[in-house]
Design an enzyme around this catalytic site. Sequence first.
Site, short mmCIF file in Angstrom:
data_model
loop_
_atom_site.label_atom_id
_atom_site.label_comp_id
_atom_site.label_asym_id
_atom_site.label_seq_id
_atom_site.Cartn_x
_atom_site.Cartn_y
_atom_site.Cartn_z
N GLY A 12 0.77 -1.19 0.17
CA GLY A 12 0.02 0.10 0.00
C GLY A 12 0.79 1.15 0.03
O GLY A 12 0.01 2.41 0.46
N ASN B 112 1.49 3.15 -2.47
CA ASN B 112 0.72 4.41 -3.40
C ASN B 112 -0.45 4.81 -2.68
O ASN B 112 -0.97 6.00 -2.64
CB ASN B 112 0.38 3.71 -4.64
CG ASN B 112 1.30 3.96 -5.80
OD1 ASN B 112 1.91 4.99 -5.93
ND2 ASN B 112 1.83 2.99 -6.52
N LEU C 37 -4.26 -6.51 -7.86
CA LEU C 37 -3.60 -7.59 -8.79
C LEU C 37 -5.04 -8.41 -9.61
O LEU C 37 -4.62 -9.41 -10.00
CB LEU C 37 -2.72 -8.41 -8.07
CG LEU C 37 -1.57 -7.56 -7.50
CD1 LEU C 37 -0.66 -8.68 -7.17
CD2 LEU C 37 -0.77 -7.07 -8.71
N LYS C 38 -6.31 -8.31 -9.19
CA LYS C 38 -7.44 -8.87 -9.70
C LYS C 38 -7.71 -8.08 -11.01
O LYS C 38 -7.77 -6.95 -10.79
CB LYS C 38 -8.56 -9.23 -8.59
CG LYS C 38 -7.81 -10.09 -7.54
CD LYS C 38 -7.74 -11.41 -8.05
CE LYS C 38 -7.19 -12.18 -6.77
NZ LYS C 38 -6.46 -13.59 -7.26
N ILE D 215 -10.72 -6.38 -12.63
CA ILE D 215 -11.98 -5.65 -12.51
C ILE D 215 -13.09 -6.34 -13.36
O ILE D 215 -13.05 -6.30 -14.40
CB ILE D 215 -11.94 -4.23 -12.44
CG1 ILE D 215 -10.57 -3.70 -11.91
CG2 ILE D 215 -13.19 -3.67 -12.05
CD1 ILE D 215 -10.74 -3.69 -10.08
N ASN E 139 -5.93 3.77 -12.98
CA ASN E 139 -4.76 2.71 -12.26
C ASN E 139 -3.44 3.40 -12.77
O ASN E 139 -3.22 4.02 -13.86
CB ASN E 139 -4.87 1.18 -13.24
CG ASN E 139 -3.78 0.11 -12.75
OD1 ASN E 139 -3.62 -0.07 -11.46
ND2 ASN E 139 -3.35 -0.46 -13.85
N HIS F 188 0.59 2.02 -13.56
CA HIS F 188 1.23 0.94 -14.25
C HIS F 188 2.71 1.56 -14.14
O HIS F 188 2.97 2.58 -14.79
CB HIS F 188 0.76 0.67 -15.62
CG HIS F 188 1.19 -0.53 -15.96
ND1 HIS F 188 1.11 -2.11 -15.83
CD2 HIS F 188 2.44 -0.89 -17.21
CE1 HIS F 188 1.78 -2.93 -16.17
NE2 HIS F 188 2.58 -2.21 -17.08
N ASP G 56 -4.71 -2.55 -19.07
CA ASP G 56 -3.43 -1.65 -19.37
C ASP G 56 -3.74 -1.09 -20.77
O ASP G 56 -2.77 -0.59 -21.20
CB ASP G 56 -2.18 -2.22 -19.42
CG ASP G 56 -1.99 -2.88 -17.72
OD1 ASP G 56 -2.50 -2.16 -16.83
OD2 ASP G 56 -0.80 -3.80 -17.85
N GLU H 11 6.14 7.36 -9.20
CA GLU H 11 4.54 7.00 -9.00
C GLU H 11 3.96 7.64 -7.67
O GLU H 11 2.83 8.22 -8.01
CB GLU H 11 4.40 5.50 -8.75
CG GLU H 11 4.58 4.43 -9.90
CD GLU H 11 4.25 3.01 -9.48
OE1 GLU H 11 3.57 2.70 -8.64
OE2 GLU H 11 4.93 2.18 -10.20
#
Length: 194
Positions: free
Chosen positions: A12, A14, A90-91, A93, A107, A109, A150, A179
């Site tokens: 966590g 970010n 990581l799942k 949506i 998101n 990346h 992405d 980031e």
Amino acid sequence: MKNIVVFASGSGTNFQSIIDAVNAGNITANIAGLITDRNHIGALERAENHGIPARVLAPNKLPDDKKFAEELIDQLTSWETDLIVLAGYLKKIPAPVIRKFENRILNIHPSLLPKFGGKGFYGMNVHRAVINSKDHQSGCSVHIVTGKFDEGPVIARSVVKVKENDTPEQLAKKILKEEHWLYPAAIEKYLQTL
């Protein structure tokens, strides 16, 4: 004031940069909640430390994808979500969530999309691929989430130099630093369009 819901699957960092930006007034929104697919992760601790409601929704603990999507939508609706922010989630949506929150899911990346994006390109996989390709630059991209990994429109990016002797870990560290300032800035700018 708009409501942001953050999705995270790991430590966590970010998420923390978003919390810090909200607390500093650099993001004019409220963090309404955290969704995660895992117990015992750093993101949950961060939510608890800052009094942010959190919900663990693991797709493998639900009967099917339809039920997972319904649970997500119910939770997001109850938190009056204006913007979903993926921060190391990581799942995939589910499509019904993407449809309901069309153009309202962001998101970040760890590459310069469209390079090194798509299924399987996450975490160290991205940085190894960049180094193996001998590219001289990499970075991070903030994009709108669509039904394909992405591939949504990129709304912000930051570039870093890849040095000849960089390891994937060193590159990851450089990009993560980018980031942490880029994502909050992009979120604030995007919120102004909603």
